[in-house]
Motif scaffolding. Sequence first.
Motif, PDB file in Angstrom:
ATOM      1  N   ASP A  12       8.012   2.568  -8.680  1.00 44.74           N
ATOM      2  CA  ASP A  12       8.521   2.274  -7.341  1.00 44.74           C
ATOM      3  C   ASP A  12       8.878   0.787  -7.283  1.00 44.74           C
ATOM      4  N   THR A  13      10.164   0.509  -7.059  1.00 44.74           N
ATOM      5  CA  THR A  13      10.626  -0.869  -6.956  1.00 44.74           C
ATOM      6  C   THR A  13      10.721  -1.254  -5.487  1.00 44.74           C
TER       7      THR A  13
ATOM      8  N   VAL B 163      -4.438   8.867   4.357  1.00 40.50           N
ATOM      9  CA  VAL B 163      -4.216   7.446   4.609  1.00 40.50           C
ATOM     10  C   VAL B 163      -2.857   7.055   4.038  1.00 40.50           C
ATOM     11  N   GLY B 164      -2.039   6.387   4.848  1.00 40.55           N
ATOM     12  CA  GLY B 164      -0.726   5.943   4.402  1.00 40.55           C
ATOM     13  C   GLY B 164       0.372   6.958   4.604  1.00 40.55           C
TER      14      GLY B 164
ATOM     15  N   ILE C 220       7.371  -4.545  -8.592  1.00 38.57           N
ATOM     16  CA  ILE C 220       7.621  -3.187  -9.066  1.00 38.57           C
ATOM     17  C   ILE C 220       6.286  -2.615  -9.524  1.00 38.57           C
ATOM     18  N   ASN C 221       6.018  -1.383  -9.148  1.00 40.74           N
ATOM     19  CA  ASN C 221       4.759  -0.719  -9.485  1.00 40.74           C
ATOM     20  C   ASN C 221       5.054   0.480 -10.381  1.00 40.74           C
ATOM     21  N   THR C 222       4.395   0.526 -11.527  1.00 47.24           N
ATOM     22  CA  THR C 222       4.696   1.530 -12.549  1.00 47.24           C
ATOM     23  C   THR C 222       3.430   2.287 -12.930  1.00 47.24           C
TER      24      THR C 222
ATOM     25  N   GLY D 235       0.818  -1.212   0.000  1.00 52.81           N
ATOM     26  CA  GLY D 235       0.000   0.000   0.000  1.00 52.81           C
ATOM     27  C   GLY D 235       0.849   1.257   0.000  1.00 52.81           C
ATOM     28  N   ALA D 236       1.939   1.248   0.781  1.00 52.21           N
ATOM     29  CA  ALA D 236       2.830   2.415   0.810  1.00 52.21           C
ATOM     30  C   ALA D 236       3.495   2.635  -0.544  1.00 52.21           C
ATOM     31  N   SER D 237       3.895   1.551  -1.209  1.00 53.05           N
ATOM     32  CA  SER D 237       4.516   1.672  -2.530  1.00 53.05           C
ATOM     33  C   SER D 237       3.534   2.250  -3.546  1.00 53.05           C
TER      34      SER D 237
END
Length: 408
Positions: A83-84, A205-206, A109-111, A70-72
């Motif tokens: 974000d890796t 949130v987060g 990894i989120n792109t 969730g943070a990523s």
Amino acid sequence: MVPHIDYKAVFTATPSPYLVLAPDLMIVDVNESYLRATGRSRQDLVGQYLFAAFPDNPADPDADGVRNLGASLDRVLRSREPDTMAVQKYDIPVASRPGVFEERWWSPINTPVLGPDGQVAWIIHRVEDVTAFVLSRPQGGAGGGRKAMEAELYARARELQRLNEELRQAHGRERQVAVTLQEAMLHSPDLVRHPNVAVRYLPAVGSLNVCGDWYDVVDLPGECFAVAVGDVVGHGLAAATVMGMLRSALSAAVRALHEPARSLEVLGLYARSVEGAVATTAVKAVIDPSRHRITYSSAGHPPPVLLHHDGACTMLDRATDPPLGARPEHVPRPQAALPYTPGDTLVLYTDGLVERRGEDIDAGLDRLTDALARYALLSPDRLADALLARLEVAGGARDDIALIVVRL
């Protein structure tokens, strides 16, 4: 000639597991590799909220997959940059055995995929299942090349797990610092003399529990007093630091000048010398109980609302100017005034209360005025809580929220 490429077919055939998420973290597409890796069908996943489909393992008190992922994803939404993540232990439910979770290790990894407006339209969540490498222990003997590789991967994964734990502990310490900082910076000494004023602050949130929104209540000579809310661009300690500087500057300016427009002019000039302060929005209102009059000015901020006895609402939108630092040259800011009837209620807020991703702000303003009309007879404290609940942000939202409710 450039050949036509069927990108849907490429997405389906790629050997790496992929999810496509909407900004609200609903699963909108998934490829075959992801289905194989998780033992799910498209019907199990598409249309589901990510963390409802993949919750933390309730039997593991140290499970942190939801929090870390969730943070990523939140970083991707805010920064609009990939974000890796470090190798992450994130157990998943066994599809054929309700309530049973299987230990799994992933390299995610989120792109972001940006839309025409430059905002995040989709997030591509790609993972590699490294469970076999993490859980397999190196054996002695022949086959040294492969065993050595597995041993190295295993050691790296465990080291990353240790570093994750250290980062989690550091995050906890930073969060405590942030909470203390927030309480100090949002303290309004004059508020204790106003029992008919309710204030609320909800962090995004987060976040670290401290962001760039603020509220303030300031007593002026005579019976007059000023209320303000503001919103610094960004989140975290950097935005909070800028918030503290601007809030203090505006408080000092209105004490000296007594007029909201002139106070915002001073704040705008000051903001140009503060890194991260440009594009801040703020609204200041001065209330004169002896004349039953509100004078106000806004720097690019959503309009305050005057709630009348009968539930009717008046938007204070006749003195709105661009955010701080938006103009290259100094220009006097507009100011407007209107009368009120004793017992009316003035509501100031930041955009986290009314804005929703993918929706025009007018829809949020309509929800706000409908809620105010519904709860017009409540006390300021109860009205503040009812607004947050009615607008479905009592538990926090993607953006932080500052709220002031004044019974006049």
